[in-house]
Design a protein around this motif. Structure first.
Motif, PDB file in Angstrom:
ATOM      1  N   ARG A   1       0.838  -1.208   0.000  1.00 11.56           N
ATOM      2  CA  ARG A   1       0.000   0.000   0.000  1.00 11.56           C
ATOM      3  C   ARG A   1       0.866   1.248   0.000  1.00 11.56           C
ATOM      4  NH1 ARG A   1      -2.789  -2.935   4.005  1.00 11.56           N
ATOM      5  NH2 ARG A   1      -2.022  -1.545   5.646  1.00 11.56           N
ATOM      6  N   ALA A   2       1.948   1.235   0.785  1.00 11.97           N
ATOM      7  CA  ALA A   2       2.839   2.398   0.822  1.00 11.97           C
ATOM      8  C   ALA A   2       3.507   2.604  -0.534  1.00 11.97           C
ATOM      9  CB  ALA A   2       3.893   2.216   1.925  1.00 11.97           C
ATOM     10  N   CYS A   3       3.863   1.522  -1.207  1.00 11.28           N
ATOM     11  CA  CYS A   3       4.451   1.638  -2.546  1.00 11.28           C
ATOM     12  C   CYS A   3       3.455   2.245  -3.528  1.00 11.28           C
ATOM     13  CB  CYS A   3       4.903   0.265  -3.040  1.00 11.28           C
ATOM     14  SG  CYS A   3       6.382  -0.384  -2.240  1.00 11.28           S
ATOM     15  N   ALA A   4       2.216   1.780  -3.478  1.00  5.99           N
ATOM     16  CA  ALA A   4       1.189   2.328  -4.370  1.00  5.99           C
ATOM     17  C   ALA A   4       0.954   3.799  -4.081  1.00  5.99           C
ATOM     18  CB  ALA A   4      -0.107   1.536  -4.221  1.00  5.99           C
ATOM     19  N   ALA A   5       0.946   4.163  -2.794  1.00  3.63           N
ATOM     20  CA  ALA A   5       0.762   5.565  -2.427  1.00  3.63           C
ATOM     21  C   ALA A   5       1.918   6.431  -2.917  1.00  3.63           C
ATOM     22  CB  ALA A   5       0.612   5.689  -0.911  1.00  3.63           C
ATOM     23  N   ALA A   6       3.103   5.824  -3.070  1.00  5.09           N
ATOM     24  CA  ALA A   6       4.276   6.552  -3.566  1.00  5.09           C
ATOM     25  C   ALA A   6       4.303   6.626  -5.091  1.00  5.09           C
ATOM     26  CB  ALA A   6       5.552   5.895  -3.052  1.00  5.09           C
ATOM     27  N   GLY A   7       3.288   6.075  -5.736  1.00  5.05           N
ATOM     28  CA  GLY A   7       3.183   6.179  -7.186  1.00  5.05           C
ATOM     29  C   GLY A   7       3.711   4.998  -7.965  1.00  5.05           C
ATOM     30  N   LEU A   8       4.090   3.923  -7.282  1.00  7.77           N
ATOM     31  CA  LEU A   8       4.600   2.750  -7.979  1.00  7.77           C
ATOM     32  C   LEU A   8       3.462   1.878  -8.508  1.00  7.77           C
ATOM     33  CD1 LEU A   8       7.449   1.690  -5.534  1.00  7.77           C
ATOM     34  CD2 LEU A   8       7.759   2.434  -7.899  1.00  7.77           C
ATOM     35  N   GLU A   9       3.720   1.211  -9.617  1.00  4.27           N
ATOM     36  CA  GLU A   9       2.828   0.157 -10.093  1.00  4.27           C
ATOM     37  C   GLU A   9       3.191  -1.115  -9.327  1.00  4.27           C
ATOM     38  OE1 GLU A   9       2.298  -2.717 -13.979  1.00  4.27           O
ATOM     39  OE2 GLU A   9       2.928  -0.635 -14.328  1.00  4.27           O
ATOM     40  N   VAL A  10       2.245  -1.634  -8.557  1.00  4.19           N
ATOM     41  CA  VAL A  10       2.538  -2.741  -7.656  1.00  4.19           C
ATOM     42  C   VAL A  10       1.693  -3.959  -8.034  1.00  4.19           C
ATOM     43  CG1 VAL A  10       2.590  -3.541  -5.264  1.00  4.19           C
ATOM     44  CG2 VAL A  10       3.059  -1.134  -5.784  1.00  4.19           C
ATOM     45  N   HIS A  11       2.356  -5.086  -8.189  1.00 11.40           N
ATOM     46  CA  HIS A  11       1.702  -6.376  -8.388  1.00 11.40           C
ATOM     47  C   HIS A  11       2.006  -7.238  -7.170  1.00 11.40           C
ATOM     48  CE1 HIS A  11       0.704  -5.804 -12.719  1.00 11.40           C
ATOM     49  NE2 HIS A  11       1.702  -4.937 -12.622  1.00 11.40           N
ATOM     50  N   TYR A  12       0.976  -7.890  -6.659  1.00  8.47           N
ATOM     51  CA  TYR A  12       1.089  -8.628  -5.400  1.00  8.47           C
ATOM     52  C   TYR A  12       0.685 -10.076  -5.659  1.00  8.47           C
ATOM     53  CZ  TYR A  12       0.533  -9.298  -0.283  1.00  8.47           C
ATOM     54  OH  TYR A  12       0.638  -9.697   1.027  1.00  8.47           O
ATOM     55  N   VAL A  13       1.659 -10.986  -5.563  1.00  4.98           N
ATOM     56  CA  VAL A  13       1.429 -12.402  -5.820  1.00  4.98           C
ATOM     57  C   VAL A  13       1.391 -13.146  -4.488  1.00  4.98           C
ATOM     58  CG1 VAL A  13       2.320 -14.488  -6.902  1.00  4.98           C
ATOM     59  CG2 VAL A  13       2.575 -12.284  -8.054  1.00  4.98           C
ATOM     60  N   SER A  14       0.300 -13.845  -4.237  1.00  3.93           N
ATOM     61  CA  SER A  14       0.161 -14.623  -3.008  1.00  3.93           C
ATOM     62  C   SER A  14       0.103 -16.107  -3.350  1.00  3.93           C
ATOM     63  CB  SER A  14      -1.114 -14.237  -2.258  1.00  3.93           C
ATOM     64  OG  SER A  14      -1.334 -15.128  -1.169  1.00  3.93           O
ATOM     65  N   GLY A  15       0.849 -16.898  -2.594  1.00  3.24           N
ATOM     66  CA  GLY A  15       0.808 -18.346  -2.761  1.00  3.24           C
ATOM     67  C   GLY A  15       0.123 -19.043  -1.610  1.00  3.24           C
ATOM     68  N   GLY A  16      -0.447 -18.261  -0.668  1.00  2.00           N
ATOM     69  CA  GLY A  16      -1.138 -18.843   0.471  1.00  2.00           C
ATOM     70  C   GLY A  16      -2.640 -18.901   0.248  1.00  2.00           C
ATOM     71  N   MET A  17      -3.336 -19.438   1.242  1.00  2.00           N
ATOM     72  CA  MET A  17      -4.792 -19.484   1.170  1.00  2.00           C
ATOM     73  C   MET A  17      -5.350 -18.059   1.142  1.00  2.00           C
ATOM     74  SD  MET A  17      -5.536 -22.626   1.019  1.00  2.00           S
ATOM     75  CE  MET A  17      -4.706 -24.207   1.270  1.00  2.00           C
ATOM     76  N   PRO A  18      -6.471 -17.848   0.457  1.00  2.00           N
ATOM     77  CA  PRO A  18      -7.042 -16.501   0.402  1.00  2.00           C
ATOM     78  C   PRO A  18      -7.253 -15.910   1.794  1.00  2.00           C
ATOM     79  CG  PRO A  18      -8.143 -17.936  -1.172  1.00  2.00           C
ATOM     80  CD  PRO A  18      -7.236 -18.812  -0.358  1.00  2.00           C
ATOM     81  N   VAL A  19      -6.937 -14.622   1.930  1.00  2.00           N
ATOM     82  CA  VAL A  19      -7.077 -13.907   3.202  1.00  2.00           C
ATOM     83  C   VAL A  19      -8.236 -12.925   3.068  1.00  2.00           C
ATOM     84  CG1 VAL A  19      -5.968 -12.374   4.867  1.00  2.00           C
ATOM     85  CG2 VAL A  19      -4.611 -14.113   3.655  1.00  2.00           C
ATOM     86  N   PRO A  20      -9.337 -13.140   3.777  1.00  2.00           N
ATOM     87  CA  PRO A  20     -10.467 -12.205   3.665  1.00  2.00           C
ATOM     88  C   PRO A  20     -10.072 -10.792   4.073  1.00  2.00           C
ATOM     89  CG  PRO A  20     -11.114 -14.224   4.818  1.00  2.00           C
ATOM     90  CD  PRO A  20      -9.621 -14.255   4.700  1.00  2.00           C
TER      91      PRO A  20
END
Length: 385
Positions: free
Chosen positions: A26-45
């Motif tokens: 979130r801090a990266c996105a707020a700083a103007g970066l294009e952020v992709h977030y890859v999760s390999g764990g079970m979905p987190v609500p």
């Protein structure tokens, strides 16, 4: 020109790794970066990723706290086909996104089971970008010293930077990773990653709060002994027998266990699922009673609360014990062993905890997400210049 940043995050039991990484994303996105977030764990609500783009790998988890095996979302042992599907998807994402920065959470200091999916990607990224490792303040102690050396060698080979999420003057990482000197040129102490920034001003230390005794245990079921002890502890406490004791139960606890806790709760004890307004509850609480996971501890420090830490510990899980001990020695917390806890001992420990003052902490301690984003932004810019 600034290129995209790709996060790789894998949780196995609790969700602390996801919460910490999401705060940095979130801090990266707020700083103007294009952020992709890859999760390999079970979905987190309700995982808050703001404007980040989320990608789910075929998920897996540990079925218990031994971490000796992995199972998929159907409860079946992971297979060669499972690993192949994960690696193919991750490789394709890296090909499509062409990240300027690829950041792994914990690896190579842990998550060795995922090395076969990560090493080809680390090689691939180096053609057009840089790799960064993100790691919390204290590592799990390893019985095989060779694993420390292997991690240091992987850092030397693949990684431009290691973001250690503790304040610069603290030594939790250095004390728990004996090869920190070998990789010192790549280390960046960011400060603690707090999900919520410090409120304006500092906590009010001039009054005795009259709020709840807030009992929490993260996202898994390992805190059940603490929860069961808390059901009847209120009436045994000298100092908190008129406060509400509020037990917040994570989604990793089964519905049957959750209903059993509700049924057995004594007067003045409220049992609820973990709430979205947790941080607001914490800010109004009289004391925090919890395990000693990274995020929970940081939340308590941010709130300036007296904390009773009951670390989850096994032969292979030592990090919470080390963190709790360090905070107790610094006067920030009281500790209690999870294996021996009962209602009487918990009540006595809460009474000792309430003798601790509410504390003001250095606000610079808790800017880890923002500092991490600044470092990643600089790397993503330099890579594409």
């Amino acid at each position: 020109m600034t290129g995209p940043v790709l996060f790789w995050v894998q949780h196995l039991l609790g969700i602390g790794h996801q919460r910490r990484s999401a705060a940095i994303a979130r801090a990266c996105a707020a700083a103007g970066l294009e952020v992709h977030y890859v999760s390999g764990g079970m979905p987190v609500p309700h995982l808050d990723l703001a404007r980040c783009r989320f990608h789910q790998l075929p998920p897996c988890r540990s079925p218990d706290d031994s971490f000796s095996a992995l199972i998929d979302d159907q409860g079946q042992p992971v297979s060669p086909a499972f690993w192949s599907a994960r690696q193919s998807l991750l490789t394709q994402l890296v090909t499509d996104i062409r990240p300027a920065v690829f950041m792994t959470e914990t690896y190579p200091f842990g998550r060795r089971a995922f090395r076969h999916e990560l090493r080809p990607v680390l090689e691939q990224v180096l053609k057009t970008g840089v790799n960064v490792a993100s790691v919390r303040d204290i590592l799990v102690r390893k019985p095989d010293p060779a694993k420390y050396a292997q991690a240091a060698d992987l850092i030397d080979r693949y990684f431009t930077a290691v973001l250690v999420h503790e304040p610069d003057a603290f030594t939790g990482f250095d004390n728990s990773f004996p090869f920190s000197g070998q990789i010192a040129g790549r280390l960046h102490k960011t400060g603690y990653v707090a999900e919520r920034p410090l409120p304006p001003g500092n906590p009010d230390t001039s009054r005795e709060p009259s709020g709840d005794i807030l009992v929490s245990g993260g996202g898994s079921d390992v805190a059940l002994p603490l929860f069961r002890a808390a059901l009847a502890a209120r009436r045994h406490s000298r100092q908190a027998n008129r406060n509400i004791w509020r037990i917040l139960v994570g989604q990793g606890v089964s519905e049957a266990e959750f209903q059993s806790l509700i049924k057995d709760a004594e007067d003045g004890v409220v049992v609820e699922r973990t709430r979205a307004d947790f941080h607001d509850l914490l800010s109004r609480a009289r004391a925090s009673v919890s395990l000693a996971g990274y995020n929970t501890v940081i939340d308590g420090l941010v709130a300036g609360l007296p904390m009773l830490l009951v670390p989850f510990a096994t032969a292979t899980e030592t990090e919470q014990t080390d963190r709790a001990r360090a905070l107790a020695e610094a006067g920030h917390a009281i500790t209690h062993d999870l294996a021996t806890i009962n209602s009487l001992s918990l009540a006595a420990a809460v009474d000792r905890t309430l003798d601790l003052p509410r504390q003001n902490h250095n606000t610079a301690w808790f800017r880890g997400a923002e500092q991490s984003a600044a470092i990643l932004h600089q790397l993503a810019t330099q890579t594409r210049e």
